[in-house]
Design a protein around this motif. Structure first.
Motif, PDB file in Angstrom:
ATOM      1  N   THR A  23       0.904  -1.758   0.101  1.00 54.56           N
ATOM      2  CA  THR A  23      -0.174   0.201  -0.198  1.00 54.56           C
ATOM      3  C   THR A  23       1.113   1.278   0.422  1.00 54.56           C
ATOM      4  O   THR A  23       1.602   1.087   0.339  1.00 54.56           O
ATOM      5  N   THR A  24       0.190   1.780  -0.130  1.00 55.78           N
ATOM      6  CA  THR A  24       0.677   3.703  -0.499  1.00 55.78           C
ATOM      7  C   THR A  24      -0.024   4.433   0.559  1.00 55.78           C
ATOM      8  O   THR A  24      -1.180   4.521   0.875  1.00 55.78           O
ATOM      9  N   LEU A  25       0.712   5.427   1.445  1.00 56.96           N
ATOM     10  CA  LEU A  25       0.165   6.434   2.173  1.00 56.96           C
ATOM     11  C   LEU A  25      -0.134   7.879   1.112  1.00 56.96           C
ATOM     12  O   LEU A  25       0.617   8.773   0.878  1.00 56.96           O
ATOM     13  N   THR A  26      -1.449   8.238   1.278  1.00 57.44           N
ATOM     14  CA  THR A  26      -1.563  10.074   1.046  1.00 57.44           C
ATOM     15  C   THR A  26      -2.426  10.468   1.980  1.00 57.44           C
ATOM     16  O   THR A  26      -3.589  10.670   2.245  1.00 57.44           O
ATOM     17  N   LEU A  27      -1.356  11.787   2.401  1.00 55.04           N
ATOM     18  CA  LEU A  27      -2.356  12.371   4.086  1.00 55.04           C
ATOM     19  C   LEU A  27      -3.012  13.408   3.028  1.00 55.04           C
ATOM     20  O   LEU A  27      -3.212  14.083   1.967  1.00 55.04           O
ATOM     21  N   THR A  28      -3.690  13.074   3.854  1.00 51.65           N
ATOM     22  CA  THR A  28      -5.056  14.794   3.999  1.00 51.65           C
ATOM     23  C   THR A  28      -5.103  15.742   5.089  1.00 51.65           C
ATOM     24  O   THR A  28      -5.928  16.526   4.309  1.00 51.65           O
ATOM     25  N   ARG A  29      -4.956  15.231   5.719  1.00 51.11           N
ATOM     26  CA  ARG A  29      -4.539  15.888   6.961  1.00 51.11           C
ATOM     27  C   ARG A  29      -3.161  15.764   8.050  1.00 51.11           C
ATOM     28  O   ARG A  29      -2.995  14.392   8.124  1.00 51.11           O
ATOM     29  N   TYR A  30      -2.419  17.148   8.205  1.00 54.07           N
ATOM     30  CA  TYR A  30      -0.911  16.533   8.554  1.00 54.07           C
ATOM     31  C   TYR A  30      -0.700  17.800  10.235  1.00 54.07           C
ATOM     32  O   TYR A  30      -1.034  18.915   9.069  1.00 54.07           O
ATOM     33  N   ASP A  31      -0.405  17.406  11.394  1.00 51.86           N
ATOM     34  CA  ASP A  31      -0.318  18.561  11.885  1.00 51.86           C
ATOM     35  C   ASP A  31       0.614  18.298  13.253  1.00 51.86           C
ATOM     36  O   ASP A  31       0.452  18.032  14.400  1.00 51.86           O
ATOM     37  N   GLY A  32       0.577  17.562  12.878  1.00 54.72           N
ATOM     38  CA  GLY A  32       2.592  16.495  13.143  1.00 54.72           C
ATOM     39  C   GLY A  32       2.556  14.951  13.297  1.00 54.72           C
ATOM     40  O   GLY A  32       1.685  14.284  13.236  1.00 54.72           O
ATOM     41  N   PRO A  33       3.638  14.526  13.995  1.00 52.95           N
ATOM     42  CA  PRO A  33       4.213  12.499  13.441  1.00 52.95           C
ATOM     43  C   PRO A  33       2.638  11.953  14.432  1.00 52.95           C
ATOM     44  O   PRO A  33       2.820  10.574  13.845  1.00 52.95           O
ATOM     45  N   HIS A  34       2.483  12.229  15.172  1.00 58.06           N
ATOM     46  CA  HIS A  34       0.578  11.946  15.912  1.00 58.06           C
ATOM     47  C   HIS A  34      -0.224  12.653  15.821  1.00 58.06           C
ATOM     48  O   HIS A  34      -1.117  12.260  16.806  1.00 58.06           O
ATOM     49  N   ASP A  35      -0.482  13.441  14.689  1.00 54.03           N
ATOM     50  CA  ASP A  35      -1.827  13.623  14.780  1.00 54.03           C
ATOM     51  C   ASP A  35      -2.112  14.199  13.056  1.00 54.03           C
ATOM     52  O   ASP A  35      -1.708  15.320  13.155  1.00 54.03           O
ATOM     53  N   TRP A  36      -2.398  13.038  12.076  1.00 55.70           N
ATOM     54  CA  TRP A  36      -3.234  12.721  10.912  1.00 55.70           C
ATOM     55  C   TRP A  36      -4.213  12.210   9.940  1.00 55.70           C
ATOM     56  O   TRP A  36      -4.335  10.958  11.134  1.00 55.70           O
ATOM     57  N   GLU A  37      -4.551  12.956   8.760  1.00 59.96           N
ATOM     58  CA  GLU A  37      -5.669  11.214   8.908  1.00 59.96           C
ATOM     59  C   GLU A  37      -4.366  11.055   7.203  1.00 59.96           C
ATOM     60  O   GLU A  37      -4.279  11.680   6.809  1.00 59.96           O
ATOM     61  N   GLY A  38      -4.688   9.850   6.618  1.00 66.09           N
ATOM     62  CA  GLY A  38      -4.997   9.423   5.291  1.00 66.09           C
ATOM     63  C   GLY A  38      -5.497   8.086   4.599  1.00 66.09           C
ATOM     64  O   GLY A  38      -6.088   7.202   5.509  1.00 66.09           O
ATOM     65  N   ILE A  39      -5.533   8.425   3.310  1.00 69.26           N
ATOM     66  CA  ILE A  39      -5.617   7.410   2.825  1.00 69.26           C
ATOM     67  C   ILE A  39      -4.609   5.784   2.478  1.00 69.26           C
ATOM     68  O   ILE A  39      -3.978   5.931   1.775  1.00 69.26           O
ATOM     69  N   ALA A  40      -4.617   5.349   2.817  1.00 67.75           N
ATOM     70  CA  ALA A  40      -3.642   4.030   2.441  1.00 67.75           C
ATOM     71  C   ALA A  40      -4.710   3.761   0.750  1.00 67.75           C
ATOM     72  O   ALA A  40      -5.803   2.424   1.048  1.00 67.75           O
TER      73      ALA A  40
END
Length: 737
Positions: free
Chosen positions: A247-264
């Motif tokens: 899989t590959t990860l595409t970030l949709t929100r990034y607020d730090g290394p421990h606070d993010w969302e994405g689509i695998a």
């Protein structure tokens, strides 16, 4: 005794001044001032030598200038004699003006070696003055006389300075200078002194490295080490043995290394079910910090990493009371998903009957709150409920049920009534395509392990009834809500039928379990919840332990209302058929659910034969003594119920030994062995069973085969063992040879 060498050096300029009194008063005054200054400031040895040379030169020039002026010669010749004196003064200024080592003290009296740089001179002077000698200061004790610093080497840069050398002593002596000694001399931390190990070098010659000033360490990132979320995903998750290979990860929100969302995303291949524990291990996080959200595409999966949990503050029950009633699709709101959407569960399937629900949760996990909420939703949706609660008074909303069996035996009676309702509806609706007119009915079984586990006195009957209910009840409008403390197979009586039918017929809610009892792997695996370990859900949110530990108990407000963030009650995973388990939290019961029921009476069960004879049915066992041959028709059940004698309480008198023996279970029923004769009658039956049996048996198996309680069997086994008639081997009983 004459003056020491140090005293001679200090007083030499003054002596020159006395000698030159007859030659020139100005030179004498200059030499006297120089000697006095050297005495007061205790200048260093190099500076003192330079000062003596300057004094001698100035004295000689002063004497010559005095003679020129006294002889009447041209004063310009006397002025020219000031040039050598000025040159000597400038040379002296150059020798003492530079501060080569700011970290070192400015004074020393040792003599530096010839041919060294100014830095090396100061380093050597300190070593000789305080460590090796010879010393020129009275009253000072050397660290180790004769331990000279040989082969001195310097490493000087813009931001660092260090020197190396070899501490050398004559043959036969051993170096006693320690890193602490060197650090104290040069005024640096001990960690900046490195000495060779005496085991690897001669005892009289040890190498040493001293970092007088260390350059500040710069953070270094090793080449190839992943740093961003996408790189971490590619390096640990997408690899062949990762949690989501390919899989590959595409970030949709990034607020730090421990606070993010994405689509695998996996290229044209379904991702399938994901082991959440493996994913948490790949990302070096706890499982509670990660939430998965399946999408419409099987090749994509939503991933959310949280520094502060999104469900910490909960959703109040009173705030969504309008969503508790069943909608047109048969769903009610049970809580909130991690993405803030409503978590819905079906209680019915319009046009085809009811739905099941499997609920798992240990003590203080919020399981009882979920059951109370389901009872309230059923009440507001006008769904009748039969509640079986083996543990007395644990469900606050029990008053919302049409029938409540509170206590172990009463809960078994509620199960019998539920099975009778199933038989009644099957007798009235022969075809599956019936015009369904009876109300929906929910069978809520709390602490089901107390009825289904092998140690329960009702194990065989409860297992047989629940298996039939989960198999046959949905199309008759009867749903089963079954709650246990762990997902272990033992809690369901080791019945794979019950679990599979519950999951197929509705779904599951998984809350926190006790340590070591919440792993959904092996025989306890559930499709769609692979890798979940419910014991990893913490009892409190991160950081709450410190708040409790630091709380001043003397000022504790005992009237303060508990807040959702005080504990993780209701936090878990919701699984619906054909999907991945999604993290959610049940509604927070900020008010008692029963208070939201209004003035409506509990929804009544339809008037039918089973309901009219419910008192007799709840007292009528539906299996034989072997736990088999469950009654299969309503007519047979009613016939057996009519044969059962009334209970002792209905007769208005306490049950005696004879009445107990004639109970529903017959002569060998659970109450049979209570009297003295009954105890003696059990022993020959136990011996006969063990002698005819092909293998040893547990006390529970013996009790089940004899149709009595295990508490009556154990004392009889002990008595038989005392007479050497039976043998106990690892809790397995067999007849003695």
């Amino acid at each position: 005794m004459g003056p020491t060498r140090a005293q001679f050096i200090q007083y030499a300029p003054a002596a020159l001044a006395v000698v030159s009194l007859t030659a020139g008063p100005w030179s004498a005054l200059a030499a006297g001032a120089a000697g006095a200054g050297a005495w007061v400031i205790k200048t260093s040895a190099p500076a003192l030598r330079s000062l003596i040379a300057c004094g001698i030169t100035a004295t000689g020039c002063g004497i010559a200038a005095h003679q020129v002026l006294s002889s009447g010669m041209n004063p310009l010749f006397a002025l020219g004699l000031a040039v050598p004196a000025g040159a000597a003064a400038l040379a002296h200024h150059r020798n003492i003006a530079g501060e080569l080592l700011p970290a070192l003290p400015a004074t020393t009296t040792a003599t530096a070696g010839a041919g060294q740089s100014s830095q090396a001179q100061v380093i050597t002077a300190y070593w000789m003055e305080f460590i090796s000698g010879p010393t020129q200061t009275e009253g000072r004790k050397l660290i180790q006389a004769g331990a000279v610093l040989a082969h001195l080497g310097l490493d000087v840069g813009d931001e660092h300075m260090s020197f190396t050398g070899i501490i050398t002593l004559p043959q036969g002596q051993q170096v006693r200078v320690t890193p602490t000694n060197i650090a104290s001399v040069y005024g640096i931390p001990v960690s900046q002194v490195e000495m060779g190990d005496p085991k690897h070098y001669a005892p009289n010659a040890l190498p040493v490295t001293v970092h007088l000033r260390k350059a500040p360490e710069q953070p270094q990132i090793a080449p190839g080490v992943p740093t961003t979320a996408e790189e971490l995903w590619a390096a640990h998750v997408a690899i062949p043995d990762g949690a989501m290979p390919g899989t590959t990860l595409t970030l949709t929100r990034y607020d730090g290394p421990h606070d993010w969302e994405g689509i695998a995303t996996r290229n044209r291949k379904a991702i399938g079910t994901v082991n959440l524990q493996d994913l948490a291990g790949n990302l070096n996080l706890s499982s509670i910090q990660i939430a998965l959200a399946p999408t419409d595409k099987p090749s994509q999966m939503g991933v959310r990493v949280m520094k502060e949990h999104a469900l910490m503050h909960g959703t109040m029950l009173s705030g969504v009371v309008d969503e508790l009633a069943m909608d047109s699709r048969g769903y009610v709101r049970l809580g909130t998903y991690i993405d803030a959407n409503a978590a819905l569960v079906p209680l019915a399937q319009p046009g085809s009957g009811a739905r099941h629900l499997y609920l798992v949760g240990g003590s203080r996990s919020g399981k009882s709150g979920v059951l109370e909420q389901i009872l309230l939703s059923a009440h507001k949706s006008r769904i009748a409920a039969i509640l079986a609660s083996p543990q007395t008074a644990t469900i606050a909303g029990a008053g919302l049920a049409a029938f409540c069996g509170d206590g172990l035996d009463e809960a078994m009676g509620a199960l019998r009534l539920a099975y009778a309702m199933l038989l009644d509806r099957e007798s009235r609706y022969r075809s599956p395509a019936f015009p369904f007119t009876d109300p929906l009915l929910l069978i809520v079984i709390d602490e089901a392990h107390m009825l289904l586990a092998a140690s329960s006195p009702h194990h065989a009957e409860a297992k047989a009834i629940v298996e039939q209910l989960t198999r046959r009840s949905l199309k008759r409008g009867i749903g089963v809500i079954l709650a246990t403390q762990t997902p272990l197979a033992e809690d369901l009586g080791n019945s794979s039928i019950i679990r599979s039918q519950l999951l197929i017929g509705g779904g599951a809610v998984f809350l926190r379990c006790a340590r070591g009892q919440g792993s959904l792997v092996g025989v306890n695996a559930v499709e769609g919840a692979e890798g979940l370990d419910l014991s990893m859900i913490p009892p409190q949110w991160p950081g709450q332990y410190a708040k409790v530990a630091n709380r001043d108990m003397s000022g504790l407000d005992t009237t303060a209302v508990a807040k959702p963030e005080d504990g993780t009650f209701g936090l878990g995973y919701l699984l619906t058929p054909g999907s991945q388990a999604v993290q959610f939290r049940s509604l927070y019961l900020d008010v008692p659910p029963a208070s939201l029921a209004g003035d409506l009476e509990p929804v009544a069960v339809e008037d039918c034969e089973a309901w009219r004879h419910r008192e007799a049915i709840t007292r009528t066992p539906m299996v034989d003594q072997r736990g088999k041959n469950l009654i299969g028709s309503l007519a047979d059940l009613l016939a057996k119920a009519q044969q059962a004698p009334p209970s002792a309480t209905e007769q208005g008198q306490p049950a005696g030994p004879q009445q107990a023996q004639a109970g529903p279970a017959g002569p060998a029923g659970p109450a049979g062995p209570a009297g003295g004769d009954g105890r003696e009658l059990l022993k020959p039956r136990i011996l006969e069973l063990l002698r005819n049996g092909s293998s040893p048996m547990t006390a529970e198996t013996i009790a089940r085969k004899l149709g009595t309680s295990v508490r009556h069997i154990r004392p009889r086994l002990s008595e038989l063992k005392g007479r050497d008639e039976v043998i106990n081997e690892n809790t397995l009983w067999r007849a003695a040879a």
